[in-house]
Write an enzyme that holds these catalytic residues in place. Structure first.
Site, PDB file in Angstrom:
ATOM      1  N   LEU A 160     -32.932 -35.624  -4.250  1.00 52.31           N
ATOM      2  CA  LEU A 160     -32.965 -34.199  -4.571  1.00 52.31           C
ATOM      3  C   LEU A 160     -31.917 -33.789  -5.604  1.00 52.31           C
ATOM      4  O   LEU A 160     -30.808 -34.325  -5.619  1.00 52.31           O
ATOM      5  CB  LEU A 160     -32.764 -33.392  -3.281  1.00 52.31           C
ATOM      6  N   GLY A 213     -33.126 -28.788  -9.246  1.00 52.21           N
ATOM      7  CA  GLY A 213     -34.515 -28.312  -9.378  1.00 52.21           C
ATOM      8  C   GLY A 213     -35.152 -28.158  -8.000  1.00 52.21           C
ATOM      9  O   GLY A 213     -35.730 -27.114  -7.678  1.00 52.21           O
ATOM     10  N   HIS A 214     -35.031 -29.216  -7.178  1.00 53.78           N
ATOM     11  CA  HIS A 214     -35.560 -29.135  -5.809  1.00 53.78           C
ATOM     12  C   HIS A 214     -34.841 -28.030  -5.026  1.00 53.78           C
ATOM     13  O   HIS A 214     -35.462 -27.275  -4.277  1.00 53.78           O
ATOM     14  CB  HIS A 214     -35.344 -30.458  -5.068  1.00 53.78           C
ATOM     15  N   LYS A 273     -41.894 -27.358 -13.681  1.00 56.40           N
ATOM     16  CA  LYS A 273     -41.591 -28.607 -14.395  1.00 56.40           C
ATOM     17  C   LYS A 273     -42.834 -29.497 -14.495  1.00 56.40           C
ATOM     18  O   LYS A 273     -43.098 -30.105 -15.519  1.00 56.40           O
ATOM     19  CB  LYS A 273     -40.456 -29.321 -13.652  1.00 56.40           C
ATOM     20  N   ASP A 274     -43.593 -29.586 -13.394  1.00 52.30           N
ATOM     21  CA  ASP A 274     -44.849 -30.339 -13.402  1.00 52.30           C
ATOM     22  C   ASP A 274     -45.981 -29.322 -13.595  1.00 52.30           C
ATOM     23  O   ASP A 274     -46.672 -28.936 -12.642  1.00 52.30           O
ATOM     24  CB  ASP A 274     -44.995 -31.113 -12.095  1.00 52.30           C
ATOM     25  N   SER A 302     -34.617 -34.033 -13.469  1.00 52.48           N
ATOM     26  CA  SER A 302     -35.646 -34.921 -12.946  1.00 52.48           C
ATOM     27  C   SER A 302     -34.952 -36.082 -12.249  1.00 52.48           C
ATOM     28  O   SER A 302     -33.897 -36.542 -12.716  1.00 52.48           O
ATOM     29  CB  SER A 302     -36.505 -35.449 -14.095  1.00 52.48           C
TER      30      SER A 302
HETATM   31  P1  AMP Z   1     -40.685 -34.545  -7.230  1.00 50.78           P
HETATM   32  O1  AMP Z   1     -39.667 -34.881  -6.192  1.00 50.78           O
HETATM   33  O2  AMP Z   1     -40.328 -34.995  -8.600  1.00 50.78           O
HETATM   34  O3  AMP Z   1     -42.083 -34.928  -6.813  1.00 50.78           O
HETATM   35  O4  AMP Z   1     -40.693 -32.959  -7.316  1.00 50.78           O
HETATM   36  C1  AMP Z   1     -40.890 -32.164  -6.188  1.00 50.78           C
HETATM   37  C2  AMP Z   1     -41.064 -30.734  -6.620  1.00 50.78           C
HETATM   38  O5  AMP Z   1     -39.915 -30.320  -7.355  1.00 50.78           O
HETATM   39  C3  AMP Z   1     -42.272 -30.535  -7.551  1.00 50.78           C
HETATM   40  O6  AMP Z   1     -42.932 -29.327  -7.213  1.00 50.78           O
HETATM   41  C4  AMP Z   1     -41.627 -30.458  -8.917  1.00 50.78           C
HETATM   42  O7  AMP Z   1     -42.388 -29.696  -9.832  1.00 50.78           O
HETATM   43  C5  AMP Z   1     -40.326 -29.772  -8.582  1.00 50.78           C
HETATM   44  N1  AMP Z   1     -39.313 -30.023  -9.624  1.00 50.78           N
HETATM   45  C6  AMP Z   1     -38.942 -31.216 -10.149  1.00 50.78           C
HETATM   46  N2  AMP Z   1     -38.019 -31.046 -11.123  1.00 50.78           N
HETATM   47  C7  AMP Z   1     -37.803 -29.702 -11.220  1.00 50.78           C
HETATM   48  C8  AMP Z   1     -36.985 -28.884 -12.042  1.00 50.78           C
HETATM   49  N3  AMP Z   1     -36.183 -29.405 -12.980  1.00 50.78           N
HETATM   50  N4  AMP Z   1     -37.027 -27.544 -11.877  1.00 50.78           N
HETATM   51  C9  AMP Z   1     -37.842 -26.991 -10.938  1.00 50.78           C
HETATM   52  N5  AMP Z   1     -38.641 -27.721 -10.108  1.00 50.78           N
HETATM   53  C10 AMP Z   1     -38.634 -29.047 -10.260  1.00 50.78           C
END
Ligand code: AMP
Length: 284
Positions: A33, A36-37, A152-153, A188
């Site tokens: 985490l 962003g998370h 972001k996604d 990320s």
């Molecule tokens: P992930 O762990 O990469 O699968 O991401 C989990 C959630 O966090 C997804 O909804 C992503 O879009 C969101 N997320 C990842 N990076 C960011 C960021 N920099 N800002 C906002 N949300 C993010």
């Protein structure tokens, strides 16, 4: 805060929460985490009584040859972050728990039509089928009233909203803004792969999006010209290979030649071996 790794335990917990009339919030993640998370967790925290964060590196959304095995994982650190942020439950099942191979796991959620085949979907066949399947499974297990995803996604956000609408999940989907480093690089979990030199080059991705925004604000409407300028800028900024740069309609995700309406400028690049994505949304 509880950490639950069995689906049946999560389901009994949800039954109890529902009996109490709790509003359940969910933030699905693959862990490791970052801010962003955390920003999504904070949005969700305000909207629910019981907040669940799922941590699951989902094998079905990785294509052959991608980084499933080396994807960063650190459960202890994630638990500390979640506990500090007031998360109530971490749901962290094993791969075997979610996709039991002995049972001959075979049910998937997929989407016909155009929005899964463009942008990242064009280069990561099966990726969004994996994403939709895991998100639908998490929705069925956790039965959230509200779930928060990140801009972001960007393509994922559009696809999840469409899936929820088409399959009638009674869930409020909230999309949180992209959180960035002070130099613009979108946070990320994969930024960890970058060398010091690549990290210095990485802000070129966001700068190229700002370049496009400036061109549009100055009246440019020809998508090809903007994409050309972005490409040149990125290629001249370091060890980059461009997978795609596209300017699409925000709702249909189809490429635009002439820019108007609500648009998303999205790109995926390799910086060395690391694939990074970013996007911005503009209303014209
Ligand atoms: P992930 O762990 O990469 O699968 O991401 C989990 C959630 O966090 C997804 O909804 C992503 O879009 C969101 N997320 C990842 N990076 C960011 C960021 N920099 N800002 C906002 N949300 C993010």
């Amino acid at each position: 805060m509880k950490t639950i790794d069995k689906i049946s335990d999560m389901q009994s917990m949800v039954r109890q929460l529902r009996r109490n009339g709790d509003i359940i919030g969910l933030v699905p993640t693959m862990g490791y985490l970052h801010q962003g998370h955390i920003s999504l967790i904070r949005i969700a925290r305000k909207k629910c009584d019981t907040l669940v964060v799922s941590i699951f590196v989902n094998p079905t959304q990785f294509c052959p040859g991608e980084d499933f095995d080396k994807y960063p994982r650190d459960m202890k650190r994630d638990q500390k972050i979640c506990s500090d942020e007031g998360v109530d439950i971490i749901f962290a099942p094993s791969t075997q728990e979610m996709y039991p191979d002995k049972s001959g796991y075979s049910a998937y959620v997929d989407m016909a039509g155009d929005i899964t085949d463009v942008l990242c979907g064009k280069y990561r066949p099966g990726h969004f089928r994996g994403v939709m399947t895991i998100v639908a499974k998490l929705f069925n297990i956790i039965q959230p009233d509200v779930a928060v995803f990140g801009q972001k996604d960007g393509q994922q956000a559009v696809i999840i909203k469409k899936m929820v609408m088409d399959l009638n999940f009674p869930i409020d989907i909230i999309i949180g803004p992209t959180i960035r480093e002070s130099d613009g690089l979108a946070l990320s979990s994969r930024n960890k792969y970058l060398t010091a030199e690549q990290r210095k080059q990485a802000p070129a991705i966001y700068k190229s999006l700002m370049l496009a925004k400036n061109m549009i604000q100055n009246g440019e409407r020809d998508a090809k010209k903007i994409i050309q300028n972005m490409s040149e800028f990125i290629i001249n900024s370091g060890d980059f290979k461009i997978q795609y740069i596209d300017i699409v309609d925000m709702n249909t995700l189809q490429s635009l030649e002439h820019i108007e309406g609500e648009i998303m400028i999205a790109l995926a690049v390799f910086l060395g071996e690391t694939r990074l994505i970013d996007n911005i949304i503009l209303r014209i």
